[in-house]
Scaffold this motif. Structure first.
Motif: not given
Length: 353
Positions: A203, A292, A299
Motif C-alpha cells: 500500500i 489498509p 496497491l
C-alpha cells in the motif's frame, strides 16, 4: 516443427515464456539486467533436451509476437539432429499483454498439461497461477523481481520435471502447496475487483499508478507478505531481513512503515539499497482479511502497481494457504537418486558404511 503426432494420453508439458520480462524501468533506475531473446531460447533448449531425455515427447507453448517463436524455429532448423520434444503452439491470438498468459494458462489447464513451465518474474508467475487450476507450475527466473521463481539451471529443472511428468515420481513426493494473498476491492455499489499476489502486496500513498514498477521504498504505508526470505531482492526482502517467514511456513507477515520504530537497510530493487523506516510488524494469519490504514492510495502487487483506491472503496487483503501447487525440484531429484530412476545396467546398490 510439425504438429505433434503423440497419442492424446501421452504426457505433455506447457511453456509460457514472457518474451519481455526484465524490461521495465528498473533496468534504468538500478542497472537491472535484461535477458535477450536469444538467451531465452538457449534456456528453453537446455530444458527441452532434459525433458526429451526423460521421455517427454511433446511441448506446447504460448505464441508471441516478439520473435521468440522465430528464433526457436531457426535453432531447431540449424540442429535437426538434436533430440527435442515436438514443439507446437497454442491456437490463440496474441495481444502482447498479460492476458496472453491468462489465456494460455487456462488453455493448458483445460487440455491436460502435466505441468506448466513459466519463464518470467513474479508478475508472470502470478498471472499463470491465477488460471492454472490444478496444474502444477514451475518457474524459470527471467524477470526483474524474482522472489518466487528460484534460480535454476534449466537442464536440472527439465530433468526433475520430465521425471515427474512421465509418471516416475508420484505427485505426493514431487509437488508442494504454495500460499498467495487474496485481494478484493469493492466500490460500495456492487462492483468488485479481485486479484492475487504471490509474494507481496504494498500500500502506497501515491494517487496514480504512473510507472507500474516499484523500484524504491518511497511512499510505502504497509506491506503484506505471503512469505519473506532474506536472500531475495524487492519489497519482500524488507520482510525477509526483518522477520523471515518461509514459503512453506504457516502464516505471513504484515509491516507498517513510518517513524516511531526503527530503520532497516534492505535491497528494495536490483541495484537499490534503501534505509526503510518501520513502525511495527506482526504475523499475518490465514483467512483473516486486513484493511489498509490509508483511505486512498495505490496497491502494488508483486512489484507492479495495479489498483488505485479511495474513501469510497473497501479494500481487503487476506492470506490463503494451499492456493496452488508447484514442482519441488530438490525433492524430485532426491527421490530420483534414492529410487535409482536414472541408473541403468547396475546391480544392486552397495551398502555404504
Amino acid at each position: 516443427m510439425t504438429a505433434p503426432d503423440t497419442a492424446p494420453s501421452a504426457p505433455w508439458v506447457g511453456i509460457i515464456a514472457n518474451p519481455v520480462s526484465a524490461r521495465d524501468i528498473r533496468r534504468v533506475t538500478g542497472h537491472a539486467g535484461s535477458l535477450p531473446l536469444a538467451e531465452r531460447v538457449n534456456l528453453l533448449l537446455r530444458m527441452m533436451v532434459a525433458l526429451a531425455g526423460c521421455g517427454i515427447r511433446e511441448v506446447r507453448m504460448m505464441p508471441d509476437r516478439e520473435g521468440l517463436r522465430a528464433l526457436l524455429l531457426r535453432e531447431q532448423a540449424q540442429r535437426p539432429d538434436r533430440r527435442l520434444p515436438q514443439l507446437s503452439w497454442l491456437p490463440m491470438a496474441v495481444s502482447a499483454t498479460v492476458h496472453d498468459s491468462f489465456q494460455a494458462a487456462a488453455m493448458m489447464c483445460e487440455t491436460g498439461a502435466a505441468a506448466i513451465v513459466v519463464l518470467g518474474g513474479d508478475g508472470t508467475l502470478r498471472a499463470v497461477a491465477r488460471h492454472c487450476g490444478s496444474v502444477p507450475i514451475v518457474g524459470l527466473s527471467t524477470g526483474t523481481n524474482n522472489a518466487w521463481p528460484e534460480l535454476r539451471e534449466p537442464t536440472v529443472l527439465g530433468l526433475a520435471l520430465g521425471l515427474y511428468a512421465s509418471g516416475r515420481i508420484p505427485a505426493a513426493q514431487a509437488l508442494v502447496w504454495n500460499k498467495w494473498l487474496d485481494i478484493t476491492l469493492s466500490d460500495g455499489q456492487g462492483a468488485t475487483q479481485r486479484d492475487i499476489a504471490l509474494v507481496d502486496a504494498a500500500i502506497t500513498d501515491e494517487r496514480f499508478i504512473g510507472a507500474r514498477s516499484v523500484w524504491g521504498s518511497g511512499g510505502l504505508s504497509q506491506l503484506f507478505l505471503s512469505f519473506a526470505e532474506p536472500h531475495t531482492v524487492g519489497l519482500s526482502a524488507i520482510g525477509g531481513l526483518l522477520q523471515p517467514v518461509g514459503r512453506r511456513e504457516a502464516g505471513g507477515l504484515q509491516i507498517t512503515f513510518g517513524p516511531g520504530g526503527g530503520e532497516l537497510l534492505a535491497p528494495v530493487a536490483p541495484g537499490i539499497v534503501d534505509r526503510v523506516a518501520i513502525r511495527s510488524w506482526q504475523r499475518l494469519n490465514v483467512a483473516q482479511p486486513q484493511r489498509p490504514l490509508l483511505r486512498e492510495g495505490t496497491l502494488a502487487v508483486d512489484g507492479e502497481r495495479e489498483l488505485t483506491f479511495g474513501p469510497q472503496h473497501h479494500l481487503t487483503i487476506a492470506l490463503r494457504e494451499r492456493a496452488f501447487r508447484s514442482l519441488d525440484i530438490n525433492a524430485c531429484l532426491h527421490f530420483a537418486a534414492a529410487a535409482g530412476l536414472l541408473r541403468a545396467g547396475f546391480g544392486p546398490a552397495p551398502s555404504l558404511p
